[in-house]
Motif scaffolding. Sequence first.
Motif, PDB file in Angstrom:
ATOM      1  N   VAL A   1       0.874  -1.254  -0.460  1.00 40.39           N
ATOM      2  CA  VAL A   1       0.287  -0.003   0.219  1.00 40.39           C
ATOM      3  C   VAL A   1       0.655   0.769  -0.151  1.00 40.39           C
ATOM      4  O   VAL A   1       1.883   1.300   0.782  1.00 40.39           O
ATOM      5  CB  VAL A   1      -0.677  -0.082   1.333  1.00 40.39           C
ATOM      6  CG1 VAL A   1      -1.311   1.316   1.334  1.00 40.39           C
ATOM      7  CG2 VAL A   1      -1.701  -1.177   1.214  1.00 40.39           C
TER       8      VAL A   1
ATOM      9  N   TRP B   1      -7.143   8.565  -0.538  1.00 37.10           N
ATOM     10  CA  TRP B   1      -7.190   8.742  -1.479  1.00 37.10           C
ATOM     11  C   TRP B   1      -8.744   8.486  -1.815  1.00 37.10           C
ATOM     12  O   TRP B   1      -9.016   7.910  -1.126  1.00 37.10           O
ATOM     13  CB  TRP B   1      -6.362   7.349  -2.189  1.00 37.10           C
ATOM     14  CG  TRP B   1      -5.293   7.356  -2.772  1.00 37.10           C
ATOM     15  CD1 TRP B   1      -3.710   8.288  -2.419  1.00 37.10           C
ATOM     16  CD2 TRP B   1      -4.278   6.167  -3.642  1.00 37.10           C
ATOM     17  NE1 TRP B   1      -3.128   7.713  -2.648  1.00 37.10           N
ATOM     18  CE2 TRP B   1      -3.132   7.030  -3.764  1.00 37.10           C
ATOM     19  CE3 TRP B   1      -4.240   5.761  -4.483  1.00 37.10           C
ATOM     20  CZ2 TRP B   1      -2.118   5.719  -3.906  1.00 37.10           C
ATOM     21  CZ3 TRP B   1      -3.589   4.887  -5.222  1.00 37.10           C
ATOM     22  CH2 TRP B   1      -1.798   5.415  -4.645  1.00 37.10           C
TER      23      TRP B   1
ATOM     24  N   GLN C   1      -2.350   8.248  -9.699  1.00 34.90           N
ATOM     25  CA  GLN C   1      -2.293   6.837  -9.131  1.00 34.90           C
ATOM     26  C   GLN C   1      -3.483   5.701  -9.114  1.00 34.90           C
ATOM     27  O   GLN C   1      -3.898   6.827  -8.699  1.00 34.90           O
ATOM     28  CB  GLN C   1      -1.206   7.204  -8.008  1.00 34.90           C
ATOM     29  CG  GLN C   1       0.260   6.645  -7.924  1.00 34.90           C
ATOM     30  CD  GLN C   1       0.953   6.501  -7.289  1.00 34.90           C
ATOM     31  OE1 GLN C   1       0.802   5.632  -6.562  1.00 34.90           O
ATOM     32  NE2 GLN C   1       1.323   6.926  -6.771  1.00 34.90           N
TER      33      GLN C   1
ATOM     34  N   TYR D   1      -2.171   5.938   1.850  1.00 33.65           N
ATOM     35  CA  TYR D   1      -3.428   5.867   0.791  1.00 33.65           C
ATOM     36  C   TYR D   1      -4.270   5.408   1.313  1.00 33.65           C
ATOM     37  O   TYR D   1      -5.597   5.994   0.040  1.00 33.65           O
ATOM     38  CB  TYR D   1      -3.634   4.145   0.502  1.00 33.65           C
ATOM     39  CG  TYR D   1      -4.195   2.788  -0.093  1.00 33.65           C
ATOM     40  CD1 TYR D   1      -4.246   2.824  -1.877  1.00 33.65           C
ATOM     41  CD2 TYR D   1      -4.685   2.264   0.364  1.00 33.65           C
ATOM     42  CE1 TYR D   1      -4.781   2.621  -2.684  1.00 33.65           C
ATOM     43  CE2 TYR D   1      -5.460   1.543  -0.112  1.00 33.65           C
ATOM     44  CZ  TYR D   1      -5.716   1.440  -1.940  1.00 33.65           C
ATOM     45  OH  TYR D   1      -6.493   0.991  -2.405  1.00 33.65           O
ATOM     46  N   GLU D   2      -4.746   5.692   1.980  1.00 32.77           N
ATOM     47  CA  GLU D   2      -5.979   6.243   2.803  1.00 32.77           C
ATOM     48  C   GLU D   2      -6.622   6.945   2.750  1.00 32.77           C
ATOM     49  O   GLU D   2      -8.417   7.383   3.285  1.00 32.77           O
ATOM     50  CB  GLU D   2      -5.963   5.679   4.281  1.00 32.77           C
ATOM     51  CG  GLU D   2      -5.550   6.112   5.604  1.00 32.77           C
ATOM     52  CD  GLU D   2      -3.674   6.346   4.967  1.00 32.77           C
ATOM     53  OE1 GLU D   2      -3.264   6.874   5.605  1.00 32.77           O
ATOM     54  OE2 GLU D   2      -3.597   4.869   4.366  1.00 32.77           O
TER      55      GLU D   2
ATOM     56  N   ARG E   1      -9.963   3.768  -6.396  1.00 30.84           N
ATOM     57  CA  ARG E   1      -9.438   4.835  -5.140  1.00 30.84           C
ATOM     58  C   ARG E   1      -7.939   5.449  -6.812  1.00 30.84           C
ATOM     59  O   ARG E   1      -7.266   4.789  -7.192  1.00 30.84           O
ATOM     60  CB  ARG E   1      -8.973   4.084  -4.314  1.00 30.84           C
ATOM     61  CG  ARG E   1      -9.455   3.503  -3.591  1.00 30.84           C
ATOM     62  CD  ARG E   1      -8.669   3.918  -2.366  1.00 30.84           C
ATOM     63  NE  ARG E   1      -8.869   3.002  -0.870  1.00 30.84           N
ATOM     64  CZ  ARG E   1      -9.644   4.104   0.426  1.00 30.84           C
ATOM     65  NH1 ARG E   1      -9.003   5.448   0.928  1.00 30.84           N
ATOM     66  NH2 ARG E   1     -10.611   3.514   1.388  1.00 30.84           N
TER      67      ARG E   1
ATOM     68  N   ARG F   1      -5.943   2.990  -8.311  1.00 27.98           N
ATOM     69  CA  ARG F   1      -6.507   1.175  -7.758  1.00 27.98           C
ATOM     70  C   ARG F   1      -8.118   1.199  -7.806  1.00 27.98           C
ATOM     71  O   ARG F   1      -8.468   1.572  -7.651  1.00 27.98           O
ATOM     72  CB  ARG F   1      -5.861   0.842  -6.305  1.00 27.98           C
ATOM     73  CG  ARG F   1      -4.118   0.891  -6.618  1.00 27.98           C
ATOM     74  CD  ARG F   1      -4.079   0.577  -5.579  1.00 27.98           C
ATOM     75  NE  ARG F   1      -2.291  -0.491  -5.575  1.00 27.98           N
ATOM     76  CZ  ARG F   1      -1.789  -0.808  -4.042  1.00 27.98           C
ATOM     77  NH1 ARG F   1      -1.944  -1.084  -3.306  1.00 27.98           N
ATOM     78  NH2 ARG F   1      -0.345  -1.143  -4.464  1.00 27.98           N
TER      79      ARG F   1
ATOM     80  N   GLN G   1      -5.343   9.667  -6.141  1.00 29.42           N
ATOM     81  CA  GLN G   1      -4.328   9.785  -5.985  1.00 29.42           C
ATOM     82  C   GLN G   1      -4.689  11.518  -6.248  1.00 29.42           C
ATOM     83  O   GLN G   1      -4.185  11.408  -7.303  1.00 29.42           O
ATOM     84  CB  GLN G   1      -3.356   9.511  -5.407  1.00 29.42           C
ATOM     85  CG  GLN G   1      -2.435  10.389  -4.517  1.00 29.42           C
ATOM     86  CD  GLN G   1      -0.779   9.938  -4.966  1.00 29.42           C
ATOM     87  OE1 GLN G   1       0.260   8.889  -5.741  1.00 29.42           O
ATOM     88  NE2 GLN G   1       0.117  10.241  -3.499  1.00 29.42           N
TER      89      GLN G   1
END
Length: 141
Positions: A9, A16, A60, A13-14, A83, A62, A85
């Motif tokens: 990860v 995004w 980015q 990331y959390e 998700r 995902r 960024q």
Amino acid sequence: MAATAARPVPDGYERWACLYPAYINKDKSRAEGRRIPKNKAVSSPTCKEMLDVLSTTGLQVRGERKIYCREKSKEPPFWGRVRVQLKTPAGEAVNPKFRTREDVMLFAAEKIPQLKTRTNPKHGQDGGQQQGKQGKGKKKK
């Protein structure tokens, strides 16, 4: 076994932005989860289409196997969350063109109809039906 291991990860990331296909679905009402105007939305977008379109932006991106809480159908075609960024961990915009979630949603809704899978649907499905009809006429004697 290393091939089946989850990807690491990235930092932040959390934080995004989470986007569900329902956000840009023309067939949904605002109460059902659509977040952009109906005239700019797309009919029945999928998570894969969103990933394909957004991966070309340089952001980015995902995909995750999640179900939108307002989704009525729990079938696999309706699974998926993307998700993206939008900001670096320092708080700066990754791409000045995409400052908000709405910018990303409008971009995805504009580009999904231009995908090859939407503009050139498969023609092999009709061929099987036509052969079946011809076969029925030959059986009579």
